[in-house]
Design a protein around this motif. Sequence first.
Motif, PDB file in Angstrom:
ATOM      1  N   SER A  10      27.834   9.178  -4.896  1.00  0.00           N
ATOM      2  CA  SER A  10      26.881   9.812  -3.984  1.00  0.00           C
ATOM      3  C   SER A  10      26.948   9.180  -2.594  1.00  0.00           C
ATOM      4  N   ARG A  11      26.993   7.852  -2.555  1.00  0.00           N
ATOM      5  CA  ARG A  11      27.125   7.152  -1.278  1.00  0.00           C
ATOM      6  C   ARG A  11      28.410   7.538  -0.562  1.00  0.00           C
ATOM      7  N   TRP A  12      29.493   7.637  -1.322  1.00  0.00           N
ATOM      8  CA  TRP A  12      30.786   7.966  -0.737  1.00  0.00           C
ATOM      9  C   TRP A  12      30.770   9.378  -0.150  1.00  0.00           C
ATOM     10  N   ILE A  13      30.186  10.331  -0.857  1.00  0.00           N
ATOM     11  CA  ILE A  13      30.081  11.702  -0.352  1.00  0.00           C
ATOM     12  C   ILE A  13      29.247  11.739   0.924  1.00  0.00           C
ATOM     13  N   ASN A  14      28.108  11.053   0.900  1.00  0.00           N
ATOM     14  CA  ASN A  14      27.242  11.030   2.083  1.00  0.00           C
ATOM     15  C   ASN A  14      27.922  10.373   3.275  1.00  0.00           C
ATOM     16  N   SER A  15      28.702   9.346   3.015  1.00  0.00           N
ATOM     17  CA  SER A  15      29.366   8.619   4.098  1.00  0.00           C
ATOM     18  C   SER A  15      30.571   9.384   4.646  1.00  0.00           C
TER      19      SER A  15
ATOM     20  N   GLU B  71      33.092  -0.677  -5.993  1.00  0.00           N
ATOM     21  CA  GLU B  71      33.291  -0.788  -4.540  1.00  0.00           C
ATOM     22  C   GLU B  71      34.732  -1.195  -4.232  1.00  0.00           C
ATOM     23  N   ASP B  72      35.253  -2.166  -4.970  1.00  0.00           N
ATOM     24  CA  ASP B  72      36.639  -2.603  -4.748  1.00  0.00           C
ATOM     25  C   ASP B  72      37.630  -1.492  -5.070  1.00  0.00           C
ATOM     26  N   LEU B  73      37.324  -0.684  -6.081  1.00  0.00           N
ATOM     27  CA  LEU B  73      38.203   0.433  -6.427  1.00  0.00           C
ATOM     28  C   LEU B  73      38.263   1.444  -5.290  1.00  0.00           C
ATOM     29  N   PHE B  74      37.110   1.720  -4.661  1.00  0.00           N
ATOM     30  CA  PHE B  74      37.106   2.622  -3.507  1.00  0.00           C
ATOM     31  C   PHE B  74      37.925   2.036  -2.360  1.00  0.00           C
ATOM     32  N   TYR B  75      37.773   0.728  -2.113  1.00  0.00           N
ATOM     33  CA  TYR B  75      38.564   0.091  -1.059  1.00  0.00           C
ATOM     34  C   TYR B  75      40.061   0.234  -1.335  1.00  0.00           C
ATOM     35  N   PHE B  76      40.420   0.044  -2.606  1.00  0.00           N
ATOM     36  CA  PHE B  76      41.830   0.100  -2.988  1.00  0.00           C
ATOM     37  C   PHE B  76      42.387   1.516  -2.847  1.00  0.00           C
ATOM     38  N   LEU B  77      41.647   2.506  -3.340  1.00  0.00           N
ATOM     39  CA  LEU B  77      42.144   3.884  -3.323  1.00  0.00           C
ATOM     40  C   LEU B  77      42.183   4.451  -1.906  1.00  0.00           C
TER      41      LEU B  77
ATOM     42  N   LEU C 141      41.631  -6.203  -9.450  1.00  0.00           N
ATOM     43  CA  LEU C 141      41.051  -5.488  -8.318  1.00  0.00           C
ATOM     44  C   LEU C 141      40.424  -6.368  -7.256  1.00  0.00           C
ATOM     45  N   PHE C 142      39.831  -7.494  -7.671  1.00  0.00           N
ATOM     46  CA  PHE C 142      39.047  -8.264  -6.712  1.00  0.00           C
ATOM     47  C   PHE C 142      39.952  -9.003  -5.750  1.00  0.00           C
ATOM     48  N   SER C 143      39.612  -8.889  -4.465  1.00  0.00           N
ATOM     49  CA  SER C 143      40.354  -9.588  -3.420  1.00  0.00           C
ATOM     50  C   SER C 143      39.362 -10.122  -2.399  1.00  0.00           C
ATOM     51  N   HIS C 144      39.602 -11.307  -1.905  1.00  0.00           N
ATOM     52  CA  HIS C 144      38.695 -11.910  -0.928  1.00  0.00           C
ATOM     53  C   HIS C 144      38.903 -11.310   0.452  1.00  0.00           C
ATOM     54  N   GLY C 145      37.793 -11.105   1.153  1.00  0.00           N
ATOM     55  CA  GLY C 145      37.846 -10.705   2.551  1.00  0.00           C
ATOM     56  C   GLY C 145      37.792 -11.940   3.432  1.00  0.00           C
ATOM     57  N   ASP C 146      37.478 -11.714   4.701  1.00  0.00           N
ATOM     58  CA  ASP C 146      37.372 -12.812   5.656  1.00  0.00           C
ATOM     59  C   ASP C 146      35.967 -13.409   5.568  1.00  0.00           C
ATOM     60  N   GLU C 147      35.826 -14.504   4.796  1.00  0.00           N
ATOM     61  CA  GLU C 147      34.509 -15.095   4.572  1.00  0.00           C
ATOM     62  C   GLU C 147      33.935 -15.723   5.839  1.00  0.00           C
ATOM     63  N   SER C 148      34.782 -16.094   6.792  1.00  0.00           N
ATOM     64  CA  SER C 148      34.296 -16.764   7.999  1.00  0.00           C
ATOM     65  C   SER C 148      33.546 -15.809   8.925  1.00  0.00           C
ATOM     66  N   ARG C 149      33.704 -14.502   8.722  1.00  0.00           N
ATOM     67  CA  ARG C 149      33.063 -13.519   9.591  1.00  0.00           C
ATOM     68  C   ARG C 149      32.044 -12.681   8.831  1.00  0.00           C
ATOM     69  N   SER C 150      31.402 -13.282   7.868  1.00  0.00           N
ATOM     70  CA  SER C 150      30.446 -12.555   7.042  1.00  0.00           C
ATOM     71  C   SER C 150      29.249 -12.101   7.874  1.00  0.00           C
TER      72      SER C 150
ATOM     73  N   ILE D  78      28.173   4.076 -11.203  1.00  0.00           N
ATOM     74  CA  ILE D  78      29.344   4.873 -10.806  1.00  0.00           C
ATOM     75  C   ILE D  78      28.907   6.092 -10.002  1.00  0.00           C
ATOM     76  N   VAL D  79      27.900   6.813 -10.501  1.00  0.00           N
ATOM     77  CA  VAL D  79      27.456   8.043  -9.822  1.00  0.00           C
ATOM     78  C   VAL D  79      26.791   7.718  -8.495  1.00  0.00           C
ATOM     79  N   PHE D  80      26.029   6.624  -8.437  1.00  0.00           N
ATOM     80  CA  PHE D  80      25.400   6.253  -7.171  1.00  0.00           C
ATOM     81  C   PHE D  80      26.444   5.950  -6.106  1.00  0.00           C
ATOM     82  N   HIS D  81      27.500   5.249  -6.474  1.00  0.00           N
ATOM     83  CA  HIS D  81      28.562   4.967  -5.499  1.00  0.00           C
ATOM     84  C   HIS D  81      29.279   6.251  -5.084  1.00  0.00           C
TER      85      HIS D  81
END
Length: 407
Positions: free
Chosen positions: A148-153, A90-96, A30-39, A143-146
């Motif tokens: 909740s965040r996803w629903i709110n967002s 978090e990565d699973l949400f990005y993937f799905l 699941l883990f994939s690197h993003g653009d570290e230069s623009r953190s 898991i539940v907190f994420h």
Amino acid sequence: MSSNYRNFRNNVPWLILFLEAVFIVLFYFLFSHGDESRSMVSYAAFQDVNHMVIFGFGFFLTFLRRYGFSSTGFNLLIIVLGVQCSVLIEDLFYFLLEIPYEDGLKRITKAAVSITAVVISTGAVLGKTNPVQLILMTVVEIIVFHMSRWINSMYLQVPDDIGMMHVHLFGAYFGLAVSSCFSEPSPRSEKNASTPQSALLSMLGTLFLWVFWPSFNSVLSLDNRWEVTYNTYFALAVSAVTAFTFSAMTTKDGKFRMAHIHSAVLAGGVAVGYTANRIRYPWIAMILGLLASVITVLGSSCLQRCLNPALKIHDSSGVHFTFGFPAVLGALAQVVLLVAENGTFLTSLGYSVMFHIGALCVTISMALITGLITGLILNLKLFKTTPVTKYFEDQFYWEFPHLAVGF
């Protein structure tokens, strides 16, 4: 019970090792690197949050006289496991959802902020759970907190940096719901108390939290980062002054009570987390810090004498009045500021107010419901619930060569 519990205790390392192996496999896929230069997050800001979570909360929970090893040790264990779990979720949400991956430093910073919910919940059940129960609670709560965040967002249009500030609210009420499922300790138990040394260590944790809280509130801010920082500092400063004032006013002999200072000096930082990016004048943050501190000091007396005994909830470290009440105040203050800023646009204002109140209700509801279910699961015979006579006892889990007792 002794031999059965020893066998269960000997299996704990294998359970932890199995969970870590699962994390390693999932990171591979699941883990994939993003653009570290623009953190958007600097390493210094990440370190501030990391110090706050590890040192701050680690010492903050050491107030029990015979539970110092477990408070700091188990805190570290659930943090390092929880951060890995949070990054994976978090990565699973990005993937799905097919969302572009953020840079790794921001993801691990968000994970460190998210794990604060679990640490707060741990405070409610401090001394009453074994390591396996804590680990299971950590995974479920993350898991539940994420979710909740996803629903709110996604559905309530709550910005991600504000949604992350629900950690205090979610952690407090999830922990209280879990705690309601455990047996209450004897009110006369000498282990459910602090000593001057343990109280001093706990106050050291409070100082760590106080110092790094401005970074905690501002680390994920997309803009106005400096405003968030100084608004948080002013709110913390006023809440500290108010804590000393009301502590002396509410004691019979006019002396300061360390329990009040320990909790109330942080209340301003919790409450202002929701609104720090909206506040344009420091005096607003200062008023919010004052109100949060007053609620914490007065709430500690009211809850411990009236509400908790009536509901049969034992809140080990007072997370309800330390984090729960100030978080509710902060969420309501966010609605008030929203109305003050957009009073002329009634149609859009109505929707915005409804969304913010809805996010508050969703967060508390999910925390209470899932916390109650988690508490019932943790009390199954499979997890060997700690007997009440062994609550708040380091020696039940840790080796003390100079006190060799057959536990």
